[in-house]
Design a protein around this motif. Structure first.
Motif, PDB file in Angstrom:
ATOM      1  N   ARG A 117       5.718   8.723   6.773  1.00  0.00           N
ATOM      2  CA  ARG A 117       6.177   8.227   4.927  1.00  0.00           C
ATOM      3  C   ARG A 117       5.733   6.683   5.174  1.00  0.00           C
ATOM      4  N   ASP A 133       2.610   5.628   2.812  1.00  0.00           N
ATOM      5  CA  ASP A 133       2.917   4.393   1.067  1.00  0.00           C
ATOM      6  C   ASP A 133       2.275   3.434   0.985  1.00  0.00           C
ATOM      7  N   ARG A 189      -1.532  10.793  -2.244  1.00  0.00           N
ATOM      8  CA  ARG A 189      -0.472  10.046  -3.218  1.00  0.00           C
ATOM      9  C   ARG A 189      -1.793   8.599  -3.888  1.00  0.00           C
TER      10      ARG A 189
END
Length: 313
Positions: A247, A251, A295
């Protein structure tokens, strides 16, 4: 004595029909692109086409009325609703009718605008010499003769134009930015992204603008219960995104892409491909590409996620 006509319509229908609102047909936007030959009409048409406009090049002026009629008579919510027509002196005798056609359309309530492209004589001469083509009105004379004749023909049209763009000092990217600023709607200024998962053993996608390698993550292939599944299945997705660093990678990778994507928009690059690879293109790359796509959508980009090599094993 004649019998009354039988009631064939249920009571209350007339009232419902009276209260119902008729669908409103969205009026099309019509943009006429004209101006000096060599001033950037072709580039302008390409920009509008990329924005989703229906573009017709070198249209005889008389045909514009018929084309607009086709748009306005179409079913609600279907068909093109933004029409750009390039009409210029290449139309020869047909071009003379343009003023009358514009008067007619403006009187009919159509949302009509005229974009006039211009440039200095010096720049136009240089552009024609670079492409080694004659001016359409040059005939047996010089390029400057054709330019002068064209300016005379277009003088009134330039005066009535809604937008005049002088392209003398603009390169193709600058012109695109100016055109977009003049005609674009809020949803037009969006970057289209394609996030593609792939397997390195099948080769890197040829159209990739960016390539991310997620082989640093543990491979679910070696877990018997996950081997037959793909990164689109919840057990594999949860396993991959639960791995240390997964993760964080998603990001930070998206954060790193943001200035690049902003730069693409500034430089008029509207489409980009982000490739995410693992060994076979079935588990890790699929799960990570879906997360990266999510995202990017959260940040306002238009994203399509595909799995190129899924099913090849």
């Amino acid at each position: 004595m004649s019998e009354p006509s039988p009631i064939t319509v249920p009571a209350g229908i007339p009232a419902l029909e009276a209260a119902a609102e008729a669908p409103v047909l969205e009026q099309p936007q019509v943009l006429v692109i004209t101006g000096m030959s060599g001033a950037g009409r072709t580039r302008t048409a390409a920009v509008l086409e990329d924005l989703g406009w229906y573009v017709v090049d070198n249209l005889p002026a008389q045909m514009l009325t018929h084309l607009v009629g086709m748009l306005t008579s179409g079913p609600v919510g279907t068909g093109a609703r933004r029409l750009a027509a390039v009409i210029d002196v290449r139309g020869r005798e047909y071009f003379a009718a343009l003023t009358g056609v514009l008067d007619h359309l403006q009187g009919s309530g159509i949302e009509l605008r005229v974009l006039f492209l211009d440039a200095s004589d010096e720049v136009l001469v240089r552009r024609f010499e670079q492409v080694r083509r004659p001016h359409p009105l040059q005939g047996d004379g010089r390029i400057l003769d054709g330019i002068g004749h064209e300016r005379s023909l277009l003088s009134d049209l330039r005066e009535r134009a809604d937008m005049v763009i002088d392209t003398s000092e603009l390169n193709v990217h600058d012109l695109a930015r100016v055109v977009r600023a003049g005609v674009a709607e809020p949803h037009d200024d969006v970057l289209h992204l394609s996030v593609v998962s792939f397997g390195f053993k099948y080769g890197i996608p040829l159209d990739a603008d960016h390539v991310a390698d997620v082989r640093f993550l543990s491979n679910p292939y070696w877990i018997t219960e996950l081997r037959h599944l793909s990164g689109r299945d919840a057990p594999v997705r949860d396993y991959v995104l639960g791995l240390p660093g997964a993760r964080t990678f998603v990001d930070r990778y998206v954060d790193a892409l943001e200035p690049v994507l902003d730069g693409y928009l500034h430089e008029e690059k509207r489409y980009a491909t982000i490739a995410v690879g693992c060994t076979g293109g079935k588990h890790r790359s699929v799960a990570i590409s879906e997360a990266v796509g999510a995202r990017l959508r959260e940040r306002g980009h238009r994203v399509q996620v595909t799995a190129r090599d899924l099913g090849k094993e």
